[in-house]
Design an enzyme around this catalytic site. Sequence first.
Site, PDB file in Angstrom:
ATOM      1  N   CYS A  74       0.838  -1.207   0.000  1.00  0.00           N
ATOM      2  CA  CYS A  74       0.000   0.000   0.000  1.00  0.00           C
ATOM      3  C   CYS A  74       0.867   1.249   0.000  1.00  0.00           C
ATOM      4  O   CYS A  74       1.414   1.639   1.044  1.00  0.00           O
ATOM      5  CB  CYS A  74      -0.926  -0.016   1.213  1.00  0.00           C
ATOM      6  SG  CYS A  74      -1.923   1.476   1.334  1.00  0.00           S
ATOM      7  N   CYS A 121      -0.429   4.112   2.219  1.00  0.00           N
ATOM      8  CA  CYS A 121      -0.241   3.876   3.666  1.00  0.00           C
ATOM      9  C   CYS A 121       1.220   4.051   4.070  1.00  0.00           C
ATOM     10  O   CYS A 121       1.519   4.623   5.111  1.00  0.00           O
ATOM     11  CB  CYS A 121      -0.655   2.461   4.060  1.00  0.00           C
ATOM     12  SG  CYS A 121      -2.140   1.859   3.297  1.00  0.00           S
ATOM     13  N   ASP A 122       2.143   3.521   3.269  1.00  0.00           N
ATOM     14  CA  ASP A 122       3.545   3.422   3.704  1.00  0.00           C
ATOM     15  C   ASP A 122       4.506   4.356   2.972  1.00  0.00           C
ATOM     16  O   ASP A 122       5.680   4.429   3.333  1.00  0.00           O
ATOM     17  CB  ASP A 122       4.042   1.970   3.505  1.00  0.00           C
ATOM     18  CG  ASP A 122       3.235   0.983   4.332  1.00  0.00           C
ATOM     19  OD1 ASP A 122       2.726   1.383   5.386  1.00  0.00           O
ATOM     20  OD2 ASP A 122       3.114  -0.180   3.911  1.00  0.00           O
TER      21      ASP A 122
END
Length: 308
Positions: free
Chosen positions: A138, A141-142
Amino acid sequence: MMNEDQLWDVLIIGSGPAGLSAALYAKRANLDVLVMEKEYRGTGQITESDLVDNYLGLPNINGYDLGEAFLGHVEQLGAEFREGAVDGLEKEGGWWKVHVADGSVLRTRTVIYCAGASHRRLGVDGEAEFAGKGVSYCAVCDGAFYRGKDTAVIGGGDTALGDALYLSDLCEKVYLIHRREEFRGSASAVQQLQEKENVEILTSAVPDKIVGEQTVTALELKDGRSIPVDGAFVAVGMQPQTGLLKGIVKLDDAGYVVADETGVTSEPGFFVAGDVRTKALRQVVTAVSDGANAAVSAAEYIKRMQAS
Ligand code: NAP
């Protein structure tokens, strides 16, 4: 406080765009609706998209914001939500028993299954070893962990292209690694990437191994090249989340629930909507449309059952 003995009209499994749309249509049909969500106020995969640019009327919207708008709309209508993972389903008489991981059992006349799909694994050495230590599924997200660093995005679909674009604004350098010459994702995204100075597109590039020490240091390709990177973002498609449906409803060879756009499945009273259904185009707009259709099918089913 929720009454555990209640017989719901519609129990929706999954709170992404398909589930929320199903909830909206079911509430508007005056049905009692419970939405089972895996995470509190979760809105599914859409939260992983930095930019959704193909939802009619809302250009350039962030996926999280679009999910919040969907959720807010359904909350206003008074659908009930419950956090918990469904781990079993059984039909009993004219209704379904839905088993939740916390041990509780819910009862419903109909189920609308909208559990979506999960990230497919690349299946190379080092992937599992470095998951969370340089291997991510992701970018939104990261991505922030890789600010100023070098990363590789693996895949040739819309997710990989979107991830590479997103990371190109954060990272020093982004390699887009695709196993074929032709991209599956949109031509406009490929063109945008080609115009980015810090993006290098490698085609006919098949990953062989992810290597590192404490964290990832390189992605090795089958042709012997080694790409030095701090992070590898795997975006090689999705797998339907249908493990608990085996033996309950008809699935195709890839594990998707077999149904047309009405959401009617092989099992009466069990409907499906969104990415987890057999279909050609998996997008927010088709998930939302599926949810509406499945809720209408469920409402018709309930009416028929009550009339008989
Ligand atoms: P996808 O379209 O299935 O693409 C998966 C990509 O991964 C393909 O390019 C595939 O290569 C590659 N791949 C699969 N297994 C691989 C392996 N073992 N090694 C190397 N490469 C591998 O999946 P997706 O990109 O996640 O998209 C899923 C659906 O969501 C699509 O319908 C997509 O259009 C949609 N989506 C839309 C948007 C948007 O419109 N904003 C954003 C994200 C996703 P091949 O091409 O060689 O098969």
